[in-house]
Write a protein that holds these residues in place. Structure first.
Motif, PDB file in Angstrom:
ATOM      1  N   LEU A 165       0.821  -1.205   0.000  1.00 12.40           N
ATOM      2  CA  LEU A 165       0.000   0.000   0.000  1.00 12.40           C
ATOM      3  C   LEU A 165       0.857   1.258   0.000  1.00 12.40           C
ATOM      4  CD1 LEU A 165      -2.776   1.280   0.067  1.00 12.40           C
ATOM      5  CD2 LEU A 165      -2.780   1.018   2.567  1.00 12.40           C
ATOM      6  N   SER A 166       1.944   1.254   0.761  1.00 15.04           N
ATOM      7  CA  SER A 166       2.810   2.433   0.793  1.00 15.04           C
ATOM      8  C   SER A 166       3.449   2.680  -0.573  1.00 15.04           C
ATOM      9  CB  SER A 166       3.889   2.275   1.867  1.00 15.04           C
ATOM     10  OG  SER A 166       4.743   1.181   1.582  1.00 15.04           O
ATOM     11  N   GLU A 167       3.830   1.618  -1.272  1.00 13.98           N
ATOM     12  CA  GLU A 167       4.378   1.777  -2.623  1.00 13.98           C
ATOM     13  C   GLU A 167       3.308   2.270  -3.594  1.00 13.98           C
ATOM     14  OE1 GLU A 167       6.061  -1.998  -3.568  1.00 13.98           O
ATOM     15  OE2 GLU A 167       7.857  -1.671  -2.338  1.00 13.98           O
ATOM     16  N   GLN A 168       2.078   1.827  -3.377  1.00  9.67           N
ATOM     17  CA  GLN A 168       0.974   2.298  -4.207  1.00  9.67           C
ATOM     18  C   GLN A 168       0.774   3.805  -4.041  1.00  9.67           C
ATOM     19  OE1 GLN A 168      -0.438   0.638  -6.497  1.00  9.67           O
ATOM     20  NE2 GLN A 168      -2.660   0.566  -6.395  1.00  9.67           N
ATOM     21  N   LEU A 169       0.902   4.296  -2.815  1.00 11.07           N
ATOM     22  CA  LEU A 169       0.735   5.726  -2.563  1.00 11.07           C
ATOM     23  C   LEU A 169       1.803   6.543  -3.274  1.00 11.07           C
ATOM     24  CD1 LEU A 169      -0.271   5.862   1.224  1.00 11.07           C
ATOM     25  CD2 LEU A 169      -1.740   5.856  -0.808  1.00 11.07           C
ATOM     26  N   ILE A 170       3.014   6.027  -3.328  1.00 15.72           N
ATOM     27  CA  ILE A 170       4.082   6.738  -4.042  1.00 15.72           C
ATOM     28  C   ILE A 170       3.766   6.812  -5.535  1.00 15.72           C
ATOM     29  CG2 ILE A 170       6.512   6.631  -4.714  1.00 15.72           C
ATOM     30  CD1 ILE A 170       7.116   5.468  -1.960  1.00 15.72           C
ATOM     31  N   ARG A 171       3.268   5.719  -6.110  1.00 18.25           N
ATOM     32  CA  ARG A 171       2.890   5.734  -7.528  1.00 18.25           C
ATOM     33  C   ARG A 171       1.759   6.728  -7.783  1.00 18.25           C
ATOM     34  NH1 ARG A 171       4.079   0.063  -7.153  1.00 18.25           N
ATOM     35  NH2 ARG A 171       1.942  -0.407  -6.533  1.00 18.25           N
ATOM     36  N   ILE A 172       0.803   6.769  -6.883  1.00 12.69           N
ATOM     37  CA  ILE A 172      -0.332   7.683  -7.041  1.00 12.69           C
ATOM     38  C   ILE A 172       0.130   9.130  -6.940  1.00 12.69           C
ATOM     39  CG2 ILE A 172      -2.444   8.476  -5.916  1.00 12.69           C
ATOM     40  CD1 ILE A 172      -2.960   5.512  -5.202  1.00 12.69           C
ATOM     41  N   ALA A 173       1.005   9.404  -5.990  1.00  8.42           N
ATOM     42  CA  ALA A 173       1.520  10.764  -5.834  1.00  8.42           C
ATOM     43  C   ALA A 173       2.268  11.210  -7.084  1.00  8.42           C
ATOM     44  CB  ALA A 173       2.442  10.838  -4.613  1.00  8.42           C
ATOM     45  N   THR A 174       3.036  10.316  -7.680  1.00  9.44           N
ATOM     46  CA  THR A 174       3.761  10.645  -8.910  1.00  9.44           C
ATOM     47  C   THR A 174       2.796  10.917 -10.056  1.00  9.44           C
ATOM     48  OG1 THR A 174       5.626   9.256  -8.228  1.00  9.44           O
ATOM     49  CG2 THR A 174       5.477   9.808 -10.560  1.00  9.44           C
ATOM     50  N   ALA A 175       1.751  10.096 -10.165  1.00 13.88           N
ATOM     51  CA  ALA A 175       0.798  10.238 -11.266  1.00 13.88           C
ATOM     52  C   ALA A 175      -0.058  11.487 -11.142  1.00 13.88           C
ATOM     53  CB  ALA A 175      -0.096   9.004 -11.331  1.00 13.88           C
ATOM     54  N   THR A 176      -0.261  11.991  -9.930  1.00 15.09           N
ATOM     55  CA  THR A 176      -1.152  13.141  -9.736  1.00 15.09           C
ATOM     56  C   THR A 176      -0.393  14.427  -9.419  1.00 15.09           C
ATOM     57  OG1 THR A 176      -1.403  12.592  -7.383  1.00 15.09           O
ATOM     58  CG2 THR A 176      -3.019  11.662  -8.920  1.00 15.09           C
ATOM     59  N   HIS A 177       0.919  14.409  -9.554  1.00  9.18           N
ATOM     60  CA  HIS A 177       1.715  15.600  -9.241  1.00  9.18           C
ATOM     61  C   HIS A 177       1.277  16.781 -10.105  1.00  9.18           C
ATOM     62  CE1 HIS A 177       5.098  17.962  -7.867  1.00  9.18           C
ATOM     63  NE2 HIS A 177       5.405  18.235  -9.123  1.00  9.18           N
ATOM     64  N   GLY A 178       1.046  17.912  -9.479  1.00 10.42           N
ATOM     65  CA  GLY A 178       0.680  19.117 -10.209  1.00 10.42           C
ATOM     66  C   GLY A 178      -0.803  19.284 -10.454  1.00 10.42           C
ATOM     67  N   GLN A 179      -1.618  18.340 -10.018  1.00 10.89           N
ATOM     68  CA  GLN A 179      -3.055  18.478 -10.203  1.00 10.89           C
ATOM     69  C   GLN A 179      -3.611  19.582  -9.302  1.00 10.89           C
ATOM     70  OE1 GLN A 179      -4.879  14.687  -9.448  1.00 10.89           O
ATOM     71  NE2 GLN A 179      -4.632  13.993 -11.561  1.00 10.89           N
ATOM     72  N   PRO A 180      -4.752  20.183  -9.664  1.00  8.56           N
ATOM     73  CA  PRO A 180      -5.356  21.216  -8.820  1.00  8.56           C
ATOM     74  C   PRO A 180      -5.861  20.662  -7.499  1.00  8.56           C
ATOM     75  CG  PRO A 180      -6.789  20.667 -10.678  1.00  8.56           C
ATOM     76  CD  PRO A 180      -5.476  19.994 -10.939  1.00  8.56           C
ATOM     77  N   ASP A 181      -5.944  21.536  -6.506  1.00  6.58           N
ATOM     78  CA  ASP A 181      -6.382  21.120  -5.166  1.00  6.58           C
ATOM     79  C   ASP A 181      -7.816  20.590  -5.164  1.00  6.58           C
ATOM     80  OD1 ASP A 181      -3.937  21.867  -4.213  1.00  6.58           O
ATOM     81  OD2 ASP A 181      -4.599  23.827  -3.485  1.00  6.58           O
ATOM     82  N   ALA A 182      -8.622  20.997  -6.152  1.00  3.52           N
ATOM     83  CA  ALA A 182     -10.014  20.544  -6.192  1.00  3.52           C
ATOM     84  C   ALA A 182     -10.127  19.044  -6.379  1.00  3.52           C
ATOM     85  CB  ALA A 182     -10.759  21.265  -7.315  1.00  3.52           C
ATOM     86  N   LEU A 183      -9.077  18.415  -6.874  1.00  2.55           N
ATOM     87  CA  LEU A 183      -9.092  16.964  -7.082  1.00  2.55           C
ATOM     88  C   LEU A 183      -8.534  16.213  -5.881  1.00  2.55           C
ATOM     89  CD1 LEU A 183      -8.024  16.815 -10.835  1.00  2.55           C
ATOM     90  CD2 LEU A 183     -10.323  16.621  -9.860  1.00  2.55           C
ATOM     91  N   ARG A 184      -8.689  16.776  -4.719  1.00  2.00           N
ATOM     92  CA  ARG A 184      -8.297  16.148  -3.465  1.00  2.00           C
ATOM     93  C   ARG A 184      -9.515  16.123  -2.544  1.00  2.00           C
ATOM     94  NH1 ARG A 184      -4.869  15.546  -6.602  1.00  2.00           N
ATOM     95  NH2 ARG A 184      -2.642  16.016  -6.460  1.00  2.00           N
ATOM     96  N   PRO A 185      -9.646  15.112  -1.706  1.00  2.00           N
ATOM     97  CA  PRO A 185      -8.708  14.013  -1.491  1.00  2.00           C
ATOM     98  C   PRO A 185      -8.792  12.953  -2.590  1.00  2.00           C
ATOM     99  CG  PRO A 185     -10.626  13.708  -0.119  1.00  2.00           C
ATOM    100  CD  PRO A 185     -10.811  15.039  -0.782  1.00  2.00           C
ATOM    101  N   ILE A 186      -7.789  12.096  -2.616  1.00  2.00           N
ATOM    102  CA  ILE A 186      -7.748  10.981  -3.557  1.00  2.00           C
ATOM    103  C   ILE A 186      -8.190   9.725  -2.813  1.00  2.00           C
ATOM    104  CG2 ILE A 186      -6.322   9.641  -5.129  1.00  2.00           C
ATOM    105  CD1 ILE A 186      -4.354  12.029  -5.141  1.00  2.00           C
ATOM    106  N   LEU A 187      -9.266   9.132  -3.276  1.00  2.00           N
ATOM    107  CA  LEU A 187      -9.790   7.918  -2.656  1.00  2.00           C
ATOM    108  C   LEU A 187      -8.990   6.725  -3.171  1.00  2.00           C
ATOM    109  CD1 LEU A 187     -12.223   7.455  -0.717  1.00  2.00           C
ATOM    110  CD2 LEU A 187     -13.533   6.771  -2.718  1.00  2.00           C
TER     111      LEU A 187
END
Length: 227
Positions: A66-88
């Motif tokens: 799960l922790s590795e999954q979070l790193i992949r998700i953070a990389t894929a969503t880098h630079g997205q607007p704050d309105a697209l948070r939180p990430i489920l």
């Protein structure tokens, strides 16, 4: 002397990670974005395998997975607007029972541009089938590390939303097609909405926005347009 690499080891490092897909969560009446859902084509339970050929290449620790999954998700969503948070983020059932999940996920996310409050870890309803003290304490630990927590009730809805748990849960996901035939689910939605929990529906129609809002459901993922 250089160690000889097996073909399986080389293939494991060269194989691309599973493709992540993201779907916006929107308000059913206003259409405003409320975050997003991450989906991966492979779950932790599907990755775990047994036997000498597969074990070295699989992550069998749910906290590490799960922790590795979070790193992949953070990389894929880098630079997205704050309105697209939180990430489920759907999380394995096993990770809720693992003692190191909260610490491992916190350490991983702090190596990224995200913060724990931007992640909502979603556990299937079945994860809460054990004793009340067990799952409340585990959810509390995730919350103390800053993570939001969600319950996936699209397939089953047996989790008792007692006073302790409903104060710790941020989001519940349901299937709009199951509502009319399941009064128990409607009761859960009413209690959750009164406690400030966001209810997110799948397979909802835009035209049903007011009806669903009256039930306590104010958000949806990719709602369907009227025919």
């Amino acid at each position: 002397m250089r160690a000889i690499q097996s073909p399986l080891d080389r293939q494991s490092r060269l194989s691309p990670p599973p493709t992540l897909r993201f779907h916006s969560v929107v308000h059913l009446l206003s259409g405003d974005p409320l975050g997003q859902v991450c989906e991966t084509p492979m779950a932790f339970e599907e990755r775990v395998a047994f036997g000498p050929r597969t074990m070295p290449n699989e992550v069998t620790n749910p906290a590490k997975w799960l922790s590795e999954q979070l790193i992949r998700i953070a990389t894929a969503t880098h630079g997205q607007p704050d309105a697209l948070r939180p990430i489920l983020v759907p999380a394995p059932l096993a990770s809720l029972a693992h003692a190191n999940t909260a610490v491992a996920c916190n350490a991983a996310i702090r190596r990224t541009s995200l913060c724990p409050q931007e992640i909502c870890l979603e556990f299937a309803d079945a994860a809460f089938a054990g004793g009340v003290a067990d799952y409340v304490s585990r959810v509390s630990l995730l919350r103390r590390h800053g993570f939001r927590v969600a319950i996936d009730m699209r397939k089953s809805w047996q989790t008792p939303l007692n006073d302790s748990l409903r104060l710790l849960v941020d989001t519940i996901r349901v299937d709009a097609r199951t509502l009319d035939a399941n009064p128990d689910l409607l009761d859960i939605i009413e209690v959750a909405d009164a406690s400030g929990v966001l209810i997110v529906a799948e397979n909802a129609h835009w035209r049903d926005g007011e009806y669903l809002a009256n039930l306590g459901i104010h958000a949806a993922t990719h709602p369907k347009a009227d025919a």
